[in-house]
Write a protein that holds these residues in place. Sequence first.
Motif, mmCIF file in Angstrom:
data_model
loop_
_atom_site.group_PDB
_atom_site.id
_atom_site.type_symbol
_atom_site.label_atom_id
_atom_site.label_comp_id
_atom_site.label_asym_id
_atom_site.label_seq_id
_atom_site.Cartn_x
_atom_site.Cartn_y
_atom_site.Cartn_z
ATOM 1 N N SER A 4 0.872 -1.267 -0.141
ATOM 2 C CA SER A 4 0.028 0.032 -0.101
ATOM 3 C C SER A 4 0.950 1.358 0.076
ATOM 4 O O SER A 4 0.491 2.206 -0.784
ATOM 5 N N ALA A 63 -5.810 0.407 3.963
ATOM 6 C CA ALA A 63 -5.024 -0.778 4.015
ATOM 7 C C ALA A 63 -3.746 -0.491 4.872
ATOM 8 O O ALA A 63 -3.396 -1.083 6.014
ATOM 9 N N SER A 67 -3.227 -1.731 8.734
ATOM 10 C CA SER A 67 -2.069 -2.333 9.125
ATOM 11 C C SER A 67 -1.030 -1.649 10.224
ATOM 12 O O SER A 67 -0.445 -2.246 11.058
#
Lengths: 214, 248
Positions: A4, A63, A67
């Motif tokens: 990402s 994302a 994360s």
Amino acid sequence: MAVSGLIMIGYLLAHMYGNLKVFAGQQAFDDYAHHLRTIGEPILPYGGALWVIRIVLLVAIIAHIYSAVVLWRRDRHARGGTSRYDSPKARRGVQRSYASFTLRWGGIVIVLFVIYHLLHLTWHVVTPGGPASSPYQRVVNGFEVWWLVAVYTISLLAIGLHLRHGVWSALTTLGAHTSAAARRRLNILAYVVAIAITVGFLLVPFSILFGVVN
Amino acid sequence: MNITVRVWRQAGPDEPGKMVSYDVPDVDEHMSFLEMLDVLNERLTTRGEDPIAFDSDCREGICGTCGVVINGVAHGPQQTTTCQLHMRSFSDGDVLDIEPWRADPFPVLKDLVVDRSAFDRIIASGGFISAPTGSAPDAHAAPVAKADADHAFDAATCIGCGACVAACPTGSAMLFTAAKVTHLGLLPQGQPERKARVVEMVATHDEEGFGGCTNIGECAAVCPKGIPLETISRLNRDLLGALIRPHT
Ligand code: HEM
Ligand code: FES
């Protein structure tokens, strides 16, 4: 985290290239802004490609933040609490980079910046320096205001530090760090990308503030 | 020389702990760090106080039993094991802060002693080869490229002391895990279980509560065996390969 982040870097490089069209004059810049909305026509509707990019970016951002939060919670636990060692010595570690300390607060600065930036140049909700109908004019109006330039500068320094560690870390996570020589190359690459993006973006506001572009 | 130590004292796993200062006069600069603690412990015992618990075994830098954080750095100012550190690395009048490894999966048992059995469970989940190999094969029976042999050997020098975890800002044990994955993954005997090994060992690493690696590099900087940071990237490659193509 790595994938990402790299998607966002790709976006930033393209975005920076577009911004530099300010130096080609009002016509070129406004044409470019319009062209962004006509890419892919007639297969895609007006503004279609831009929406594809926006969706990919949004997924990457979500994302990435997801994360980061998961990792952060895990890490805080794993290292045994926030006040880990009583000794005040070696708080800076043995060899770690300054940039590696800035990822969390830097990431938050970047999110706040992105929200403000969208309110400013995408949604025109805030109009420092006065509203305008041309994208070029909106940019120029804004960056004639010194505090807006200061806000953008702080944010880009946070992005620069984020990328200094992020580029290196992402490529290492993906397995590119194969030797001491590769480590040197990846760190140089991280510096180059971080400095190129920070300086490349800041050229525009500073040129406007100092009257090189008006 | 005369020094002062500030040591983490904790009576048991569930007891509260705190830093306690002790003056240690007449330290010989040729003493090892652990000998200095031995001397202090003799004096404490003579005075009827509880000696400071710490781990050690070989005292020659090969078993990985010893290890404390000295002045905020795992194994102290030299990149070696605590048992191989000597008092000449310090100066008269120094105040040394001595603390146990800190990480959630390494609970403190007493004073400077932590429970590192989480490492054993990581190894048990894949850090071995299960081929019945019989007696040692002839050296030329399974050729290994020189570079691979060197990298495998570098990785195999890991003594499992846990300094990487103690130094890691995110409490990750990736250097430890990667050392075993690399050691076996580069050698012919390690190939049949290579993919399962990396997946299982990383899964156990995470289950044990170690943190995620963010490539900051403090682990390799304190590793007494100098296991290089790129060992972790080697694990990442194996892991990506195993996740993308599990069965080839
Ligand atoms: C909410 C905003 C953000 C937060 C909270 C955030 C947080 C983080 C954190 C905590 C890391 C640490 C990973 C590590 O230590 O290696 C990280 C890495 C990274 N960030 Fe961000 N970040 C944000 C926005 C951005 C943006 C806007 C970009 C791109 C322009 C970016 C690119 C990267 C990259 C490439 C990495 C490295 C990934 C890796 O380590 O594998 N981040 N981010
Ligand atoms: S006691 Fe064996 S390595 Fe230090």
